[in-house]
Design a protein around this motif. Structure first.
Motif, PDB file in Angstrom:
ATOM      1  N   VAL A 189       0.848  -1.203   0.000  1.00 11.82           N
ATOM      2  CA  VAL A 189       0.000   0.000   0.000  1.00 11.82           C
ATOM      3  C   VAL A 189       0.877   1.244   0.000  1.00 11.82           C
ATOM      4  CG1 VAL A 189      -1.699   1.317   1.330  1.00 11.82           C
ATOM      5  CG2 VAL A 189      -1.938  -1.169   1.114  1.00 11.82           C
ATOM      6  N   ALA A 190       1.945   1.221   0.790  1.00 12.15           N
ATOM      7  CA  ALA A 190       2.852   2.377   0.866  1.00 12.15           C
ATOM      8  C   ALA A 190       3.468   2.661  -0.506  1.00 12.15           C
ATOM      9  CB  ALA A 190       3.943   2.110   1.902  1.00 12.15           C
ATOM     10  N   LEU A 191       3.858   1.618  -1.212  1.00 12.14           N
ATOM     11  CA  LEU A 191       4.474   1.822  -2.537  1.00 12.14           C
ATOM     12  C   LEU A 191       3.483   2.467  -3.506  1.00 12.14           C
ATOM     13  CD1 LEU A 191       6.564  -1.471  -2.902  1.00 12.14           C
ATOM     14  CD2 LEU A 191       7.439   0.863  -2.597  1.00 12.14           C
ATOM     15  N   GLY A 192       2.198   2.227  -3.297  1.00 13.66           N
ATOM     16  CA  GLY A 192       1.174   2.865  -4.120  1.00 13.66           C
ATOM     17  C   GLY A 192       1.185   4.387  -3.986  1.00 13.66           C
ATOM     18  N   PHE A 193       1.696   4.880  -2.847  1.00 15.57           N
ATOM     19  CA  PHE A 193       1.811   6.325  -2.646  1.00 15.57           C
ATOM     20  C   PHE A 193       3.124   6.877  -3.217  1.00 15.57           C
ATOM     21  CE2 PHE A 193      -1.247   5.449   0.844  1.00 15.57           C
ATOM     22  CZ  PHE A 193      -2.200   6.410   0.544  1.00 15.57           C
ATOM     23  N   LEU A 194       3.947   5.965  -3.747  1.00 14.18           N
ATOM     24  CA  LEU A 194       5.264   6.366  -4.263  1.00 14.18           C
ATOM     25  C   LEU A 194       5.370   5.880  -5.709  1.00 14.18           C
ATOM     26  CD1 LEU A 194       7.277   4.946  -1.184  1.00 14.18           C
ATOM     27  CD2 LEU A 194       6.409   7.272  -1.440  1.00 14.18           C
ATOM     28  N   PRO A 195       4.499   6.409  -6.602  1.00 14.64           N
ATOM     29  CA  PRO A 195       4.389   5.816  -7.928  1.00 14.64           C
ATOM     30  C   PRO A 195       5.633   5.973  -8.806  1.00 14.64           C
ATOM     31  CG  PRO A 195       3.072   7.822  -7.771  1.00 14.64           C
ATOM     32  CD  PRO A 195       3.555   7.512  -6.389  1.00 14.64           C
ATOM     33  N   ASP A 196       6.393   7.056  -8.587  1.00 13.42           N
ATOM     34  CA  ASP A 196       7.575   7.293  -9.415  1.00 13.42           C
ATOM     35  C   ASP A 196       8.766   6.533  -8.804  1.00 13.42           C
ATOM     36  OD1 ASP A 196       9.739   8.214 -10.788  1.00 13.42           O
ATOM     37  OD2 ASP A 196       9.438  10.341 -10.310  1.00 13.42           O
ATOM     38  N   ARG A 197       9.258   5.539  -9.518  1.00 11.59           N
ATOM     39  CA  ARG A 197      10.346   4.706  -8.973  1.00 11.59           C
ATOM     40  C   ARG A 197      11.602   5.525  -8.679  1.00 11.59           C
ATOM     41  NH1 ARG A 197       8.917  -0.586  -9.371  1.00 11.59           N
ATOM     42  NH2 ARG A 197      10.985  -1.252  -8.736  1.00 11.59           N
ATOM     43  N   GLU A 198      11.745   6.650  -9.376  1.00 14.36           N
ATOM     44  CA  GLU A 198      12.917   7.516  -9.175  1.00 14.36           C
ATOM     45  C   GLU A 198      12.576   8.731  -8.297  1.00 14.36           C
ATOM     46  OE1 GLU A 198      16.059   6.820 -10.489  1.00 14.36           O
ATOM     47  OE2 GLU A 198      15.055   4.926 -10.898  1.00 14.36           O
ATOM     48  N   GLY A 199      11.374   8.737  -7.732  1.00 10.83           N
ATOM     49  CA  GLY A 199      10.930   9.906  -6.959  1.00 10.83           C
ATOM     50  C   GLY A 199      11.770  10.114  -5.697  1.00 10.83           C
ATOM     51  N   GLU A 200      12.001  11.392  -5.382  1.00  8.49           N
ATOM     52  CA  GLU A 200      12.796  11.707  -4.184  1.00  8.49           C
ATOM     53  C   GLU A 200      11.848  11.947  -3.007  1.00  8.49           C
ATOM     54  OE1 GLU A 200      15.615  14.772  -5.118  1.00  8.49           O
ATOM     55  OE2 GLU A 200      16.419  13.625  -6.808  1.00  8.49           O
ATOM     56  N   TYR A 201      11.048  10.980  -2.701  1.00  7.50           N
ATOM     57  CA  TYR A 201      10.043  11.115  -1.644  1.00  7.50           C
ATOM     58  C   TYR A 201      10.697  11.125  -0.264  1.00  7.50           C
ATOM     59  CZ  TYR A 201       6.993   9.385  -5.414  1.00  7.50           C
ATOM     60  OH  TYR A 201       6.332   9.189  -6.593  1.00  7.50           O
ATOM     61  N   GLU A 202      10.009  11.806   0.649  1.00  8.72           N
ATOM     62  CA  GLU A 202      10.420  11.815   2.061  1.00  8.72           C
ATOM     63  C   GLU A 202       9.399  10.989   2.837  1.00  8.72           C
ATOM     64  OE1 GLU A 202      13.127  13.395   2.823  1.00  8.72           O
ATOM     65  OE2 GLU A 202      13.389  14.930   1.287  1.00  8.72           O
ATOM     66  N   ILE A 203       9.881  10.019   3.588  1.00  9.05           N
ATOM     67  CA  ILE A 203       8.988   9.057   4.248  1.00  9.05           C
ATOM     68  C   ILE A 203       9.266   9.024   5.747  1.00  9.05           C
ATOM     69  CG2 ILE A 203       8.327   6.609   4.354  1.00  9.05           C
ATOM     70  CD1 ILE A 203       9.408   6.385   1.465  1.00  9.05           C
ATOM     71  N   LEU A 204       8.199   8.866   6.514  1.00  8.24           N
ATOM     72  CA  LEU A 204       8.329   8.670   7.966  1.00  8.24           C
ATOM     73  C   LEU A 204       7.772   7.291   8.307  1.00  8.24           C
ATOM     74  CD1 LEU A 204       8.782   9.767  10.895  1.00  8.24           C
ATOM     75  CD2 LEU A 204       6.440  10.650  10.788  1.00  8.24           C
ATOM     76  N   ASP A 205       8.576   6.457   8.983  1.00  8.36           N
ATOM     77  CA  ASP A 205       8.111   5.145   9.457  1.00  8.36           C
ATOM     78  C   ASP A 205       8.065   5.206  10.987  1.00  8.36           C
ATOM     79  OD1 ASP A 205       7.510   2.454   9.913  1.00  8.36           O
ATOM     80  OD2 ASP A 205       9.591   1.804   9.663  1.00  8.36           O
ATOM     81  N   VAL A 206       6.866   5.177  11.547  1.00  5.29           N
ATOM     82  CA  VAL A 206       6.697   5.314  13.005  1.00  5.29           C
ATOM     83  C   VAL A 206       6.657   3.920  13.649  1.00  5.29           C
ATOM     84  CG1 VAL A 206       5.192   6.155  14.840  1.00  5.29           C
ATOM     85  CG2 VAL A 206       5.414   7.463  12.714  1.00  5.29           C
TER      86      VAL A 206
END
Ligand SMILES: C[S@@+](CC[C@H](N)C(=O)[O-])C[C@H]1O[C@@H](n2cnc3c(N)ncnc32)[C@H](O)[C@@H]1O
Length: 313
Positions: A112-129
């Protein structure tokens, strides 16, 4: 194995004996447990057992194995704690008694999380609590080569395990760690995705649960009298750390899904969805924040905080 200590035992004979013994003792996955423990005692990979079926196992190796079998059956120590290893998302992770053994159903959270990160090269910022062994944070960093992850936990001991896993997997430069409760280590920052598998068992549930759970940290399992306490707090605060259109995904117990989806709607989150695990049980609630969030620096943590220090351990 014990009655006939003097005879020669081959790999396949030991496997059969252990599988039968584990089945008699009521273990859930007797064959898998036997293979994992025998491979560990012999210092080889599980699949290599199949190439060595007729190889005799020497007494020294059998002595180590006997102790593993005893601890598995008598004390119900989880296999992953006996071997110190658990595979998650095809990544070999170190596990100790300080962390939850990563569960297969948590791979649904990663999907599900990967669904929010559709661009494989995206420079996303993620928080894992509540990162525990680092399972979710490391799976996401492994799948998306340019993301940066802040992985937090209330337990310093768990963070040490997660940090060692990040280093071993070559991901320490993009995964930073911070100790603290829920969203507190992230306040003042904005993330494209907040993901969490928090403790979600009710405190009074412990009596009816598998004895293996007694070997995992209570802090990783129990949330409070009701079970949803930490989920509710997370949902209530998550918009404060999400960037515009940021995603949110949490794992939970199947009977909590509707309630937690309700918390999300009440908190003003949108696109609220419930995703089932491979067994078809509701397992993940996800949502998105749509409001314009005021700009705040993203992930200053990797420059200023523990990423470099802990990752380098
Ligand atoms: C269910 S385990 C999940 C571990 C890992 N994310 C996984 O999926 O395998 C929950 C984790 O949350 C941590 N934790 C418990 N209470 C917390 C809190 N208030 N704030 C942050 N982390 C917490 C526990 O120490 C534990 O590592």
């Amino acid at each position: 194995m014990s009655a006939n200590a003097e005879r020669t035992w081959t790999v396949v004979e030991l496997l059969r004996w252990m599988e039968g013994h584990f089945r008699e003792q009521g273990l859930d996955s007797p064959r898998l447990d036997a293979e994992c423990l025998l491979a560990h005692a012999l210092g080889i990979e599980r699949l290599e057992l199949y190439l060595q079926f007729d190889k005799p196992v020497v007494e020294e190796e059998r002595a180590g194995l006997r102790e593993l079998v005893r601890r598995r059956v008598r004390d119900r120590v989880p296999v992953a704690q006996l071997t110190g290893r658990k595979e998650f998302w095809s990544l070999p992770l170190e596990v100790t008694g300080d962390v939850l053994v990563p569960r297969p159903e948590t791979e649904t959270l990663v999907e599900v999380a990967l669904g929010f990160l559709p661009d494989r090269e995206g420079e996303y910022e993620i928080l894992d609590v509540g990162t525990g062994s680092g399972a979710v944070a490391l799976a996401l960093a492994h799948e998306r080569k340019k993301v940066r992850v802040l992985a937090t936990d209330l337990s310093e001991a768990a963070l040490a395990v997660a940090s060692a896993n990040a280093t071993r997997l070559g991901l320490a430069d993009r995964v930073g760690f911070a100790a603290g409760s829920l969203l507190e280590p992230a306040l003042g920052r904005r993330f494209d995705l907040v993901v969490s598998n928090p403790p979600y068992l009710a405190e009074n549930e412990s009596a009816g649960l598998a004895p293996e759970l007694a070997h995992e940290p209570a802090m990783a399992l129990y949330a409070g009298p009701d079970g949803v306490e930490l989920l509710e707090s997370l949902v209530a605060g998550v918009a404060d750390v999400l960037a515009t259109s940021g995603g949110f995904a949490v794992e939970l117990a199947p009977d909590q899904a509707e309630r937690v989806a309700g918390f999300c709607r009440a908190a003003g989150l949108e696109d609220v969805a419930i995703t089932p695990d491979l067994a078809g049980r509701p397992r993940v609630v996800s949502a998105r924040v749509k409001t314009e969030n005021e700009e705040a620096p993203k992930n200053a943590h990797l420059d200023e905080a523990s990423g470099a220090e802990k990752g380098g351990e």
